[in-house]
Design a protein around this motif. Structure first.
Motif, short mmCIF file in Angstrom:
data_model
loop_
_atom_site.label_atom_id
_atom_site.label_comp_id
_atom_site.label_asym_id
_atom_site.label_seq_id
_atom_site.Cartn_x
_atom_site.Cartn_y
_atom_site.Cartn_z
N GLY A 1 0.84 -1.20 0.00
CA GLY A 1 0.00 0.00 0.00
C GLY A 1 0.87 1.24 0.00
N GLU A 2 0.50 2.22 -0.81
CA GLU A 2 1.28 3.46 -0.87
C GLU A 2 0.38 4.66 -1.15
OE1 GLU A 2 4.17 3.29 -4.01
OE2 GLU A 2 2.91 2.01 -5.24
N VAL A 3 0.72 5.78 -0.54
CA VAL A 3 0.00 7.04 -0.74
C VAL A 3 1.02 8.16 -0.89
CG1 VAL A 3 -2.08 6.34 0.50
CG2 VAL A 3 -0.21 7.44 1.75
N GLU A 4 0.62 9.20 -1.59
CA GLU A 4 1.47 10.39 -1.70
C GLU A 4 0.59 11.62 -1.85
OE1 GLU A 4 3.69 11.25 -5.37
OE2 GLU A 4 2.93 9.34 -6.14
N VAL A 5 1.08 12.72 -1.29
CA VAL A 5 0.42 14.02 -1.40
C VAL A 5 1.47 15.01 -1.88
CG1 VAL A 5 -0.86 15.83 -0.22
CG2 VAL A 5 -1.15 13.44 0.50
N LEU A 6 1.15 15.74 -2.94
CA LEU A 6 2.06 16.75 -3.48
C LEU A 6 1.31 18.07 -3.60
CD1 LEU A 6 4.66 17.73 -4.78
CD2 LEU A 6 3.90 16.74 -6.95
N TRP A 7 1.82 19.07 -2.89
CA TRP A 7 1.23 20.40 -2.92
C TRP A 7 2.19 21.35 -3.62
CZ3 TRP A 7 1.60 24.27 1.66
CH2 TRP A 7 0.98 25.48 1.29
N SER A 8 1.71 21.99 -4.66
CA SER A 8 2.50 22.95 -5.41
C SER A 8 1.88 24.34 -5.26
CB SER A 8 2.54 22.56 -6.90
OG SER A 8 3.23 23.53 -7.66
N ARG A 9 2.70 25.29 -4.82
CA ARG A 9 2.25 26.66 -4.58
C ARG A 9 3.10 27.62 -5.40
NH1 ARG A 9 -1.33 30.70 -2.99
NH2 ARG A 9 -0.21 32.35 -1.87
N GLN A 10 2.46 28.40 -6.28
CA GLN A 10 3.15 29.38 -7.11
C GLN A 10 2.87 30.76 -6.55
OE1 GLN A 10 5.01 28.26 -9.86
NE2 GLN A 10 5.88 30.33 -9.92
#
Length: 518
Positions: free
Chosen positions: A316-325
């Motif tokens: 099981g794997e999860v990822e969260v990626l937040w990109s802020r410009q």
């Protein structure tokens, strides 16, 4: 008959040519980003790598009208290595990748060929991708191993109903050949094919996708002796072949040394994109995969094989990626990844479960970008536990790693830039335990367990630097990459066992590459 390797190579070249041809027919959403910036600047590499792992996002985070073709040569050397590592490794690679959009359909493809020479390695005849499997052959004698691996990855997405219903397909194929040239000499072949089909729904500020995963693979291993005297006596322990069936559960086997491993995996996944405003994007990705491996040996029975070990693993794997410009010069990204693997076997020698494997890991990575300067930092945690019921062997250890890296782009002339990187990583093990009963494991198995324990629990510092020289023209650019890493360990934890090869203090890596961007 056409060799399957030739098919893989021709398919990869066809994909590259097709992508390059189609690039002239479409406009890219990332036309404002130069090719060298897209392929090498950390802020774009992070988004590109996330999209390649989760190919539903290829239309969002990969650039059209650009492809890359490159070659690389790497050298690794040192004595700070696990029991089944290699003293010296030379790696040569060729790779190509490209993406385009044609008639509302996104196409992406990547092909790579890797050839490596390990001089030398011991303790396990392996393909180096199935490292937690409980069944393998090995010996104390060091072997020079040659490896060739072909990989072909592809992704396609077609959006229906005015771009509201995207349908995606991801394909991954790997083919490997591995062999040693001295007794006991091993010959291994592996193959893996995986499909992921995804259906989604796009809204103005939300996109979500559900995927199904199916895959099949195999691994075949055979060990033999050119000199027949090693098949009839065990006077020289270096040449004795051992069969491992569990964690430290090894027995001598000098004849009919072969197995084949049948691998199936099934799973599901989800992918979500939130776009609360034009400055922020938040990606959520997750997967669950069940993998089953069946180790078998050919014989003359009715079913034509003998069952040796069945190994099942949940991943099981999860990822969260937040990109802020923030603006045209400043941006920030945060990536959180977590993965858990839980495996257990059914050992046909005991008609019961004997081997248990558990590995949990999490990583946090942050990145701040200011014009030509990028600063990244990371912190990761992992816990690995291996147990064997037949021998009562146990290894349980926790590892931490933290690091920082600074990137800077230097403008040399109007047509040439240099991107430099300086990095530092620190690894250590705050908790660890090893139990090896005196009488339950042979010397061969103890050599593996104790050396791996010393390697995994030793603290170490890693310094790295990398430099990329790129031309800067509207089309058809070149780049030259150079990288050097140096790792040095700290003190070893005390053990009450003498390993035959004392674990060293250093590990070096140097890599040189040339790429053509078109």
């Amino acid at each position: 008959m056409i060799d399957i390797k030739q098919i893989v190579i021709l398919t990869g070249l066809f994909m590259t040519v097709s992508v390059s041809y189609a690039q002239s027919q479409t406009e890219s959403v990332l036309d404002s980003v130069t090719a060298e910036t897209y392929w090498y600047r950390p802020e774009y590499v992070m988004m590109h790598d996330m999209a390649v792992r989760n190919r539903v996002w290829l239309p969002n985070e990969t650039k059209n009208k650009t492809s890359i073709l490159g070659v690389s040569q790497a050298f690794n050397k040192g004595e700070f290595q696990p029991a089944q590592g290699a003293d010296k490794v030379s790696q040569f690679g060729v790779y190509t990748e490209g993406k385009t959009k044609w008639k509302n359909t996104d196409f992406w493809g990547r092909f790579s060929y890797d050839r490596s020479s390990e001089d030398s390695t011991a303790m396990r005849h392996q393909t180096r991708w199935n490292v937690d499997a409980p069944f393998y052959f090995g010996s104390l004698r060091k072997n020079k191993y040659n490896r060739e691996t072909y990989k072909l990855d592809a992704g396609i997405q077609r959006a229906f109903f005015d771009n509201r219903l995207p349908v995606s397909l991801a394909v991954d194929y790997r083919l490997g050949s591995h062999y040693s040239n001295n007794d006991p000499r091993g010959n291994l072949n592996d193959m893996n094919l995986q499909f992921e089909m995804t259906v989604g729904h796009n809204l103005p500020k939300l996109s979500y996708h559900i995927s199904g995963i199916w895959g099949y693979g195999s691994e075949r291993a055979e060990v033999g002796y050119k000199n027949d005297k090693y098949t009839t006596n065990t006077d020289d322990p270096l040449y004795v072949n051992w069969v491992m069936n569990g964690f430290g559960n090894a027995e001598e086997q000098l004849k009919q040394i072969n197995y084949f491993d049948v691998i199936d995996h099934y799973g599901v996944g989800f992918h979500i994109l939130l776009k609360p405003n034009t400055a922020n994007k938040i990606y959520f990705n997750g997967r669950y995969v069940n993998e089953k491996q069946s180790f078998r040996k050919n014989d003359n029975s009715v079913q034509t094989y003998q069952l040796l070990n069945d190994y099942s693993k949940d991943i099981g794997e999860v990822e969260v990626l937040w990109s802020r410009q923030f603006d045209g010069r400043r941006s920030m990204k945060w990536l959180i990844m977590a993965k858990t693997e839980s495996g257990d076997d059914f050992n046909y020698s005991y008609m019961a479960n004997s081997y248990v494997y558990q590995k949990d890991q999490a990583m946090l990575k942050g990145q701040y970008n200011l014009a030509s300067v990028q600063l990244t930092g990371n912190l990761s945690w992992s816990n690995m536990k291996k147990m064997d019921g037949a021998t009562d062997n146990l290894m349980d250890l926790t590892q931490l790693q933290s690091g920082i890296a600074l990137y800077r782009t230097f403008k040399i002339t109007d047509q040439f830039n240099i991107l430099g990187k300086l990095g530092y990583q620190r690894k250590w093990s705050p908790q660890h335990e090893l139990e090896v009963p005196v009488l339950n494991s042979a010397n061969f198995a103890k050599q593996i367990l104790y050396q791996d324990y010393l390697y995994e629990t030793a603290s170490s510092n890693i310094w790295s630097t990398a430099w990329v020289w790129t031309s800067h023209r509207p089309r058809n650019n070149f780049s030259v990459q150079f990288q050097v890493d140096y790792q040095r360990r700290g003190e070893l934890v005390p053990i009450h066992f003498n390993i035959e090869d004392s674990i060293g203090k250093d590990w070096y890596m140097a890599k040189l590459g040339v790429s053509y961007l078109f």
